[in-house]
Write an enzyme that holds these catalytic residues in place. Structure first.
Site, PDB file in Angstrom:
ATOM      1  N   LYS A 125       0.913  -1.282   0.000  1.00 56.51           N
ATOM      2  CA  LYS A 125      -0.115  -0.169  -0.180  1.00 56.51           C
ATOM      3  C   LYS A 125       0.665   1.229  -0.213  1.00 56.51           C
ATOM      4  O   LYS A 125       2.029   1.093   0.558  1.00 56.51           O
ATOM      5  CB  LYS A 125      -0.710  -0.020   1.164  1.00 56.51           C
ATOM      6  N   HIS A 128       1.995   6.943   2.745  1.00 54.34           N
ATOM      7  CA  HIS A 128       1.345   8.110   2.384  1.00 54.34           C
ATOM      8  C   HIS A 128       1.792   9.303   3.427  1.00 54.34           C
ATOM      9  O   HIS A 128       2.842   9.202   4.249  1.00 54.34           O
ATOM     10  CB  HIS A 128      -0.144   7.984   2.548  1.00 54.34           C
ATOM     11  N   HIS A 131       2.168   8.574   7.054  1.00 54.50           N
ATOM     12  CA  HIS A 131       3.509   7.865   7.365  1.00 54.50           C
ATOM     13  C   HIS A 131       4.567   8.811   7.584  1.00 54.50           C
ATOM     14  O   HIS A 131       5.590   8.433   8.141  1.00 54.50           O
ATOM     15  CB  HIS A 131       3.595   6.637   6.535  1.00 54.50           C
TER      16      HIS A 131
END
Ligand code: ARG
Length: 566
Positions: A125, A128, A131
């Site tokens: 994933k 982003h 994070h």
């Protein structure tokens, strides 16, 4: 000498108050003209049955000559202390020089382990912007605790387990093209994952297939496990690129998968302690007395979830590290989750659970980009870092400054600018990124602090050959010199405050104010000019040397590098 401590003792002597009372009431006056420390006499009025201004007057008269204090003044109900500037400056500068990289450090953490869990992206994933926020805050906290003597372990709790991996494996088996995936792993894995959801709406049997795959994964099926591991490996390569750019290192990448075989024990313990109750077929811990939803431990199909893995992880960390603190740097939207698992742990009578702490942070908006689009976020994130570096390079080149290695400088400044922005405000505040303020060399920004450092370093380079050790500070006691050295002296307090509140922004604010004081100092006090006498020159160079050293250490605690010229 600890000047504050000295003033506390003087007050204790003349008032006969106990240490605690004096320590609590002593203040730093808002205006420097009011002195360095102030003692409010109001609380004494009751006992002494006199008006506070009169008490202050009497106390001032009681003060005998003191080599560390220039004067004590009674103003209103306050007793104001003015330190001896020369003594303060010379002692502070010598102490900074002697301490080197350890200035502002402490041994308060010796023998104690602090775990800082941060970043923790989800495999396959996008990494982003949240994070990245977690990474900036966590990396800084890890450095701050290290400076205070703690044994720090940086943990990356990867999201690498859960039923979604069954879906991903099913999607890969159906539509995965290893060559395409190899080129752009996370985006391509995300694409087939999204496709799985679309297809599963039309063909619900896909869900069963995914469940079977996840079951196989849990059972350790060789082929399925190999695929899972491959996804994990190629995702990590991508994350590593970002970590390398940021200069971030982890001691452990034990993610959720690592705890998949450690949950049975947790379920057993909770069951033994009679904490599990049934709710719609699921096994939960009731938390209604706290007015929060129950913590689900086993779903109705018997599967464990995110929370179960987190409880197992906390127990494992306790056993492995016997931590003093176990800090989770995770966005505010997960507050409830952490509240729930911490409560479950307390209910299980795990005494050590009180060392667990959720350190939350706000949302981030990027300029002109819509962060809600899921597609392409990974690229976007690296794009943001690279864009910052590019823009910095343009600024450096257009400034026409003589920089030795433009690319290296642009990287350190561009990345620094982003880290600084994350750490500029109290972490729970939302952030709006703006290139203008981020890269404003004159505003409150990383480049501003880095520029101050580079200016100082350039002065020291030009002064090569002048030995400024054992300088005499009797003539370098101007307001600007004194204000700067007071900043230097306050570093340890800033580091402690930052750790105390888990707020790197205390360091950010500190280094910004320090740089401001430094700029003011060298703009008003000539250093290398011909008409500056040799002793003053030496003293000012020693002050410059100490200032750049502390700017570098403080920026280092934010994860920001310095450059020699810019
Ligand atoms: N992987 C999670 C996410 O991206 C964050 C993990 C937080 N840490 C934890 N121990 N639950 O949302």
């Amino acid at each position: 000498m600890d000047f504050k401590e000295h003033v506390i003792e003087l007050i204790m002597n003349i008032t006969e108050l106990d240490r605690e009372t004096v320590e609590k009431s002593i203040e730093i006056p808002p205006d420097e003209k009011m002195g360095d420390f102030a003692f409010p006499c109001f609380p004494l009025a009751k006992v002494m049955r006199k008006a506070p201004p009169l008490i202050a007057q009497e106390l001032a008269e009681k003060m005998s000559d003191d080599e560390a204090i220039d004067k004590v003044q009674a103003v209103g109900g306050y007793l104001n202390f003015f330190l001896n500037r020369e003594k303060f400056i010379s002692e502070t500068i010598n102490a900074v020089e002697k301490a080197e990289d350890k200035w502002g450090s402490s041994d308060m953490g010796n023998g104690k382990t602090v775990l800082v869990e941060y970043s923790s992206p989800n495999i396959a994933k996008p990494f982003h912007i949240g994070h990245l926020f977690s990474t900036a805050v966590g990396n800084s906290l890890a450095r701050i605790y290290k400076h205070l003597g703690y044994d720090v372990q940086s943990l990356n709790h990867l999201g690498d387990w859960g039923t979604q991996f069954g879906k991903l494996i099913s999607a890969y088996k159906r539509w995965g093209d290893s060559e395409v995936i190899e080129k752009d792993p996370i985006n391509e894995l995300l694409k087939i994952y999204v496709k799985f959801h679309e297809e599963a709406e039309k063909h619900p049997e896909l869900e069963d297939e995914a469940r079977d795959y996840f079951k196989k994964l849990e059972e350790g099926d060789e082929e399925v496990t190999a695929l899972w591991k491959h996804f994990r490996d190629i995702s990590l390569v991508e994350y590593q690129r970002v970590y390398d750019m940021l200069g971030v290192k982890f001691d452990s990448y034990n993610g959720e998968a690592f705890y998949s075989d450690k949950m049975d024990e947790v379920v057993e313990i909770l069951r033994d302690k009679k904490l599990l109750v049934e709710s719609d077929g699921a096994q939960v811990v009731d938390l209604s007395e706290l007015n929060i939803p129950p913590c689900i431990v086993l779903k109705s199909d018997g599967a464990t979830i995110y929370a179960t893995r987190d409880i197992a992880a906390a127990l494992y960390r306790h056993r492995t590290y016997d931590f003093y603190k176990n800090i989770y740097v995770v966005g505010i939207p997960q507050s409830l989750h952490f509240k729930q698992i911490f409560e479950v742990m307390k209910k299980a009578d795990w005494e050590w659970a009180k060392g667990c702490e959720h350190v939350g942070f706000g949302l981030v908006k990027l300029p002109g980009k819509n962060m809600s689009t899921r597609h392409g976020d990974v690229v976007l994130l690296e794009e943001v870092l690279n864009e910052s570096i590019e823009k910095t390079k343009e600024i450096i080149l257009s400034n026409g400054s003589a920089v030795d290695n433009v690319d290296d400088a642009a990287k350190k400044i561009g990345i620094g600018a982003i880290l600084y922005t994350f750490l500029k405000n109290s972490r729970e505040k939302d952030i709006i990124f703006s290139w203008e303020s981020m890269l404003d060399f004159e505003g409150e920004s990383a480049p501003y602090c880095q520029y101050g450092y580079a200016r100082g370093r350039s002065i020291l380079r030009r002064a090569e050959g002048i030995d400024f050790k054992n300088a005499d500070f009797s003539k370098t006691v101007s307001d600007e010199e004194y204000a700067l050295v007071k900043q230097l002296n306050g570093f340890a307090d800033a580091v402690k405050a930052a750790a105390d509140k888990n707020e790197p922004f205390y360091i950010n604010r500190y280094v910004t104010n320090l740089t401001k004081a430094f700029n003011k100092f060298y703009n008003t006090n000539p250093i290398l000019k011909d008409d500056v006498d040799a002793e003053t020159k030496k003293a000012r160079l020693a002050i410059v040397d100490a200032a750049v050293s502390v700017i570098r250490i403080a920026l280092g605690l934010l994860g920001i590098d310095t450059v020699e010229s810019m």
